[in-house]
Design an enzyme around this catalytic site. Structure first.
Site, PDB file in Angstrom:
ATOM      1  N   THR A 118      13.861  61.744 -33.249  1.00 28.86           N
ATOM      2  CA  THR A 118      14.306  62.685 -31.881  1.00 28.86           C
ATOM      3  C   THR A 118      14.863  63.890 -32.497  1.00 28.86           C
ATOM      4  OG1 THR A 118      15.224  62.632 -29.790  1.00 28.86           O
ATOM      5  CG2 THR A 118      16.178  61.165 -31.522  1.00 28.86           C
ATOM      6  N   HIS A 140      20.592  45.736 -36.351  1.00 23.34           N
ATOM      7  CA  HIS A 140      21.253  45.127 -37.343  1.00 23.34           C
ATOM      8  C   HIS A 140      20.616  43.706 -37.819  1.00 23.34           C
ATOM      9  CE1 HIS A 140      24.418  45.382 -40.280  1.00 23.34           C
ATOM     10  NE2 HIS A 140      25.396  45.450 -39.361  1.00 23.34           N
TER      11      HIS A 140
END
Length: 492
Positions: free
Chosen positions: A411, A463
């Site tokens: 982005t 994660h």
């Protein structure tokens, strides 16, 4: 062949298709045809917006448009008939088949069906015709014909409730309503499922509409007429100066009318899908975001050199191109980051391909199309794909297929002058890189403080898939390539 079968073959109905993967609805943005227009097989008849993109729909029939079942701006469920076509207009007048009900309306009808022995009532259509016929009464001379009386039980079923035990107390007579609307007004208004859907989308209460259809049925034209803003009569001329009226707010409020200064826009289409996806991602995948500030002076010089390179002629060359290439090189050095989490099977799916998503802001909202197999493309190929992707997104022509299957995303928040951010993962992806604005800043270079081109990168990752060490190595390698772009050769 029966007349009904012949009509069904002559009047072909086109249903809202699932133009994506598992989509349930789409909004009709624009009709390109109107009733009476001639259409051919493959001709685009309308443009719809799904939760992923705007898509043009071709009609699979030759003929003349008989009816458009929904207006522009209406959200329609997949599987609902949106247009009917007369495939044999030269055969003369014929009665088209009744439009099919939307799946949820049909299910509702089944739930509300009466047990055997009682007359079932079709939701929105009134009572179904009985198989037992009564002999019509002969009219008496000089006496106008009267309609058959409606029994209390039948009226109650039309109203959606059981018949009262005792007749209600007499009430004052009310003014008659045209086309039998008075009978429908006391119970559930009569309207076909597509008309009910239209009224719901436009926020119109069917009970407030005077029907003009046969038997007191509310038509689409009735709903559109009710939704149209009423004409405001011009104020009468008053001689002399107009009086000045001051609006006085209640003490302590400081405003006259807050609601008059607010706008409400329905959440639908791309924005609705984006909101749902971001909420699901934020509360499903445990996010970790790391940051690094890097001197990209050499990269910015390389961008200017590539713009003059004959091999890059006609291609869009900008810093985002080299950031994308650096990201792909870093993933090649750490392929285990390119994975997804399969919750149902409790497995990690490692992928030997990289579909690189590029977040693009469009008038309809943020979309993330991706470049398929970006990891194996040369720099000119990547530049061409990136240019086509951005141009297509700005035109609103991105296909749903282009927005599925992404593995990682970039982005570019720097185009808005933003230094960095904490981007949210696209559902199913392992990492997203935010590229901040490139600015001249004081930087220690070769032992001296100099003005250098500097940017900040932010990497968010899942994660469950990527631990701190792996995420840190990936981000450090991206920065290293941008600091010394010759690593595109030595590492690539």
């Amino acid at each position: 062949m029966t007349a009904s079968t012949a009509n069904a073959q002559r009047f072909r109905e086109f249903k809202m298709p699932d133009v994506g993967e598992g989509l349930t609805e789409a909004e009709i943005l624009k009709w390109y045809v109107q009733p009476g227009d001639t259409v051919t097989d493959g001709q685009v008849v309308c443009e719809v917006e799904t939760a992923k993109a705007a898509v043009e729909l071709p009609i699979p029939y030759d003929g003349v448009v008989h009816e458009l079942n929904f207006g522009e701006g209406v959200t329609v469920d997949v599987g609902t008939v949106i247009i009917s076509v007369d495939t044999d207009p030269g055969a003369g007048p014929a009665t088209p088949p009744a439009p099919e009900q939307a799946p949820q309306e049909a299910a509702k009808d089944e739930e509300e069906a009466e047990p055997q022995g009682r007359q079932a009532v079709l939701v929105g259509y009134g009572a179904a015709p009985s198989s037992t016929k009564r002999r019509a009464r002969k009219p008496q001379p000089g006496v106008p014909a009267q309609p058959e009386p409606v029994s209390a039980a039948l009226q109650a079923e039309l109203n959606g409730r059981t018949a009262p035990a005792a007749p209600p107390a007499p009430v004052a007579p009310v003014a008659p309503v045209a086309n039998g609307a008075a009978a429908a007004a006391v119970g559930r208004p009569l309207a076909k499922p597509p008309v009910r859907k239209l009224a719901k989308d436009l926020g119109i209460d069917l009970a407030t509409i005077a029907p003009t259809g046969p038997g007191g049925i509310i038509t689409r034209e009735d709903v559109h007429a009710a939704a149209a803003p009423a004409a405001v009569p011009a104020p009468a001329e008053v001689p002399g100066p107009a009086p000045v009226v001051e609006a006085v707010a209640p003490a302590g409020t400081g405003v006259v009318d807050a609601a008059a200064r607010e706008r409400r826009v329905p959440v639908k289409g791309v924005r609705k899908a984006t909101a749902q996806a971001m909420v699901a991602s934020a509360f499903t995948a445990p996010h970790v975001t790391e940051f690094i500030t890097v001197d990209v002076t050499r990269t910015m010089k390389l961008v200017q050199e590539l713009k003059q390179d004959p091999d890059m002629a006609g291609l869009r060359v900008n810093p985002l191109l080299l950031v994308a290439k650096a990201f792909l090189v870093a993933i090649r050095r750490h392929p285990e980051v390119n994975a997804s989490w399969d919750e149902a099977r409790q497995e990690i799916v490692y992928k030997d391909y990289v579909n690189l998503g590029i977040a693009a802001a469009t008038p309809r909202g943020l979309i993330v199309p991706n470049i398929k197999d970006a990891g194996v493309k040369t720099l000119p190929e990547l530049a061409e794909e990136l240019g086509d992707l951005v141009a297509t997104a700005r035109e609103g022509k991105t296909s749903p297929a282009a927005m599925t299957g992404g593995t990682v995303t970039i982005t570019n928040v720097g185009v808005f002058g933003v230094d960095t951010g904490t981007p949210i993962l696209n559902p199913g992806e392992s990492a997203i890189l935010a590229f901040g604005a490139v600015k001249l800043q004081p930087w220690v270079h070769k032992g001296k403080v100099k003005a250098r081109q500097v940017t900040t990168l932010a990497l968010s990752f899942d994660h469950r898939l990527i631990d701190g060490e792996l995420g840190s190595k990936l981000l450090a390698d991206i920065a290293a390539v941008l600091e010394r772009p010759k690593r595109l050769i030595t590492w690539g």
